[in-house]
Design an enzyme around this catalytic site. Sequence first.
Site, PDB file in Angstrom:
ATOM      1  N   ASP A  21      12.085  -0.662  -0.579  1.00  0.00           N
ATOM      2  CA  ASP A  21      11.059  -1.573  -0.079  1.00  0.00           C
ATOM      3  C   ASP A  21      11.256  -1.739   1.417  1.00  0.00           C
ATOM      4  OD1 ASP A  21       8.924  -3.345   0.057  1.00  0.00           O
ATOM      5  OD2 ASP A  21      10.121  -5.080  -0.507  1.00  0.00           O
ATOM      6  N   SER A  22      10.180  -2.112   2.089  1.00  0.00           N
ATOM      7  CA  SER A  22      10.279  -2.375   3.519  1.00  0.00           C
ATOM      8  C   SER A  22      11.075  -3.639   3.791  1.00  0.00           C
ATOM      9  CB  SER A  22       8.875  -2.505   4.123  1.00  0.00           C
ATOM     10  OG  SER A  22       8.172  -3.567   3.498  1.00  0.00           O
ATOM     11  N   CYS A  84       7.098  -1.110  -3.122  1.00  0.00           N
ATOM     12  CA  CYS A  84       6.397  -1.677  -1.964  1.00  0.00           C
ATOM     13  C   CYS A  84       4.958  -1.194  -2.052  1.00  0.00           C
ATOM     14  CB  CYS A  84       7.051  -1.186  -0.674  1.00  0.00           C
ATOM     15  SG  CYS A  84       6.170  -1.609   0.845  1.00  0.00           S
ATOM     16  N   GLU A 179       9.585 -15.148   3.056  1.00  0.00           N
ATOM     17  CA  GLU A 179      10.865 -14.680   3.599  1.00  0.00           C
ATOM     18  C   GLU A 179      11.568 -15.756   4.430  1.00  0.00           C
ATOM     19  OE1 GLU A 179      10.752 -10.825   5.367  1.00  0.00           O
ATOM     20  OE2 GLU A 179      10.392  -9.875   3.417  1.00  0.00           O
ATOM     21  N   CYS A 213       1.332  -7.382  -3.859  1.00  0.00           N
ATOM     22  CA  CYS A 213       2.497  -7.341  -2.971  1.00  0.00           C
ATOM     23  C   CYS A 213       3.670  -7.859  -3.778  1.00  0.00           C
ATOM     24  CB  CYS A 213       2.267  -8.196  -1.718  1.00  0.00           C
ATOM     25  SG  CYS A 213       3.750  -8.372  -0.672  1.00  0.00           S
ATOM     26  N   HIS A 215       6.185  -9.472  -3.003  1.00  0.00           N
ATOM     27  CA  HIS A 215       6.636 -10.832  -2.664  1.00  0.00           C
ATOM     28  C   HIS A 215       5.883 -11.894  -3.466  1.00  0.00           C
ATOM     29  CE1 HIS A 215       8.247  -8.811   0.889  1.00  0.00           C
ATOM     30  NE2 HIS A 215       8.824  -9.929   1.289  1.00  0.00           N
TER      31      HIS A 215
END
Length: 298
Positions: A21-22, A84, A179, A213, A215
């Site tokens: 993942d990025s 991702c 994040e 996404c 996240h």
Amino acid sequence: MHNSKFFCNFAAETMKIGVFDSGYGGLTILDKIYQRLPEYDYLYLGDNARTPYGTRSFEVIYEYTLQAVRFLQQQGCRLIVLACNTASAKALRTIQQHDIDPSQIRVLGVIRPTVEYVAQRADATATPHIGILATPGTVSSQSYVLELNKITDSPVHRFTGSPFIISQQSCPMWVPLIESGEYREDGANYFVDKYIRAILDKDPLIDTLVLGCTHYPLLADKIHAVLRNMGREDIHLVAQGAIVAQSLEDYLHRHSEIERQLSRGASVRYLTTESPDKFNQSASIFLSSPVAAEHIEL
């Protein structure tokens, strides 16, 4: 430059499953994969020093993702999951078609399994009205729209012959809120409400919302709260972790020649292009158990 001692030690190990993942969101995918398939060895790579990918160009995302794939292959990963959506949207197909030898390595993404779930599952959608919540990069790639349109005439599509009616909404504030840990605070409610209302304004008939996404599952409770306040508890929220884990298990069943090559040490190692201490701290947002990451350079 790679640390040669570190590099060689990893390369000498047996075949693992790589998860890339990025940033940190891919940890939500890895967590579900490990819960379902705990017997294998996993190597997680987060390109945290260069995150976010969501606002970068196709060329940059492709270059960064290819670097990660090649690195993981050199570390003994026979199978790599791009956990991702942005990398899956903007780099996966090119890498599969031009940059890898499928007899040596396989690279999978998260968009196709999600689309197949939406198309197949009787409880996934009651109508063809689908909403996609994603990063600006994933939205601009049109990958979900393209994949959903491809599957329209497939036998797995519950509405065969009837196209999906797809609306997309980019949510640029969600990843930074998550994040930073601010997603837990009341101040994040404004941005959750803003994007949910925006996509439902585009199509009030939406009854499936895809969290496009990795996240975004961390915002699921807040999203459900907004939907309750709007009287839209009927909307089905689709998170990717369990879907990708199921898809990977099915893939290994279909490709026993790959499955047999995978080592079974029930281990997970974490690599990051950022400070390991920062990664370890931020990973606690996504995982219930502590991790000890190692720094690498791509």
